[in-house]
Design a protein around this motif. Structure first.
Motif, PDB file in Angstrom:
ATOM      1  N   GLU A  32       0.848  -1.184   0.000  1.00 22.58           N
ATOM      2  CA  GLU A  32       0.000   0.000   0.000  1.00 22.58           C
ATOM      3  C   GLU A  32       0.884   1.233   0.000  1.00 22.58           C
ATOM      4  OE1 GLU A  32      -2.402  -0.181   3.449  1.00 22.58           O
ATOM      5  OE2 GLU A  32      -3.834  -1.576   2.577  1.00 22.58           O
ATOM      6  N   CYS A  33       0.382   2.328  -0.537  1.00 21.67           N
ATOM      7  CA  CYS A  33       1.117   3.581  -0.476  1.00 21.67           C
ATOM      8  C   CYS A  33       1.254   4.008   0.972  1.00 21.67           C
ATOM      9  CB  CYS A  33       0.375   4.654  -1.273  1.00 21.67           C
ATOM     10  SG  CYS A  33       1.110   6.292  -1.112  1.00 21.67           S
ATOM     11  N   PRO A  34       2.499   4.316   1.428  1.00 23.28           N
ATOM     12  CA  PRO A  34       2.689   4.745   2.820  1.00 23.28           C
ATOM     13  C   PRO A  34       2.040   6.090   3.131  1.00 23.28           C
ATOM     14  CG  PRO A  34       4.742   4.919   1.596  1.00 23.28           C
ATOM     15  CD  PRO A  34       3.749   4.245   0.692  1.00 23.28           C
ATOM     16  N   ARG A  35       1.727   6.848   2.107  1.00 18.97           N
ATOM     17  CA  ARG A  35       1.142   8.171   2.338  1.00 18.97           C
ATOM     18  C   ARG A  35      -0.377   8.142   2.396  1.00 18.97           C
ATOM     19  NH1 ARG A  35       4.386  12.311  -1.517  1.00 18.97           N
ATOM     20  NH2 ARG A  35       2.733  13.721  -0.894  1.00 18.97           N
ATOM     21  N   CYS A  36      -1.000   7.413   1.470  1.00 19.32           N
ATOM     22  CA  CYS A  36      -2.473   7.484   1.417  1.00 19.32           C
ATOM     23  C   CYS A  36      -3.144   6.121   1.505  1.00 19.32           C
ATOM     24  CB  CYS A  36      -2.907   8.212   0.157  1.00 19.32           C
ATOM     25  SG  CYS A  36      -2.630   7.257  -1.339  1.00 19.32           S
ATOM     26  N   GLY A  37      -2.351   5.024   1.451  1.00 21.17           N
ATOM     27  CA  GLY A  37      -2.941   3.702   1.578  1.00 21.17           C
ATOM     28  C   GLY A  37      -3.517   3.129   0.289  1.00 21.17           C
ATOM     29  N   TRP A  38      -3.228   3.809  -0.828  1.00 25.14           N
ATOM     30  CA  TRP A  38      -3.697   3.298  -2.126  1.00 25.14           C
ATOM     31  C   TRP A  38      -3.019   1.963  -2.419  1.00 25.14           C
ATOM     32  CZ3 TRP A  38      -7.251   5.478  -5.496  1.00 25.14           C
ATOM     33  CH2 TRP A  38      -7.342   4.899  -6.765  1.00 25.14           C
ATOM     34  N   PRO A  39      -3.773   0.943  -2.805  1.00 25.04           N
ATOM     35  CA  PRO A  39      -3.154  -0.363  -3.072  1.00 25.04           C
ATOM     36  C   PRO A  39      -2.206  -0.317  -4.274  1.00 25.04           C
ATOM     37  CG  PRO A  39      -5.489  -0.386  -3.672  1.00 25.04           C
ATOM     38  CD  PRO A  39      -5.226   0.918  -2.982  1.00 25.04           C
ATOM     39  N   ARG A  61       2.513   7.178 -10.630  1.00 28.23           N
ATOM     40  CA  ARG A  61       2.124   8.222  -9.703  1.00 28.23           C
ATOM     41  C   ARG A  61       0.877   7.765  -8.972  1.00 28.23           C
ATOM     42  NH1 ARG A  61       3.420  13.371 -11.195  1.00 28.23           N
ATOM     43  NH2 ARG A  61       2.498  13.022 -13.215  1.00 28.23           N
ATOM     44  N   CYS A  62       0.886   7.925  -7.669  1.00 26.75           N
ATOM     45  CA  CYS A  62      -0.226   7.504  -6.836  1.00 26.75           C
ATOM     46  C   CYS A  62      -1.345   8.544  -6.869  1.00 26.75           C
ATOM     47  CB  CYS A  62       0.282   7.291  -5.415  1.00 26.75           C
ATOM     48  SG  CYS A  62      -0.965   6.644  -4.305  1.00 26.75           S
ATOM     49  N   ALA A  63      -2.482   8.170  -6.314  1.00 27.61           N
ATOM     50  CA  ALA A  63      -3.613   9.096  -6.216  1.00 27.61           C
ATOM     51  C   ALA A  63      -3.273  10.330  -5.384  1.00 27.61           C
ATOM     52  CB  ALA A  63      -4.813   8.368  -5.612  1.00 27.61           C
ATOM     53  N   CYS A  64      -2.301  10.186  -4.451  1.00 32.68           N
ATOM     54  CA  CYS A  64      -1.927  11.306  -3.585  1.00 32.68           C
ATOM     55  C   CYS A  64      -0.818  12.152  -4.198  1.00 32.68           C
ATOM     56  CB  CYS A  64      -1.497  10.785  -2.216  1.00 32.68           C
ATOM     57  SG  CYS A  64       0.042   9.841  -2.237  1.00 32.68           S
ATOM     58  N   GLY A  65      -0.279  11.717  -5.347  1.00 32.62           N
ATOM     59  CA  GLY A  65       0.752  12.486  -6.017  1.00 32.62           C
ATOM     60  C   GLY A  65       2.153  11.944  -5.822  1.00 32.62           C
TER      61      GLY A  65
HETATM   62 ZN   LIG Z   1      -0.536   7.568  -2.235  1.00 31.94          ZN
END
Ligand SMILES: [Zn+2]
Length: 55
Positions: free
Chosen positions: A3-10, A32-36
């Motif tokens: 998971e993304c450590p910043r926003c938890g996006w899988p 690039r993740c949903a959080c950038g």
């Molecule tokens: Zn993220």
């Protein structure tokens, strides 16, 4: 770590594919993740590799 450590996006779900290229290590993918946050992952060649092709 899947998971993304910043926003938890899988990590299995790619939000945006930035680039993908081959190196001696394997296939390197930048996303690039949903959080950038930009993430880099390496997929080794020996995972799921096609080793023989029938004729
Ligand atoms: Zn993220």
């Amino acid at each position: 770590m899947d998971e993304c450590p910043r926003c938890g996006w899988p990590q299995s779900k790619i939000y945006e594919l930035l680039s993908r290229h081959l190196t001696s290590e394997g296939v390197v993918t930048y996303t690039r993740c949903a959080c950038g946050a930009v993430q880099m992952r390496v997929q080794p060649f020996d995972a799921g590799r096609v080793v023989t092709v029938g004729d």
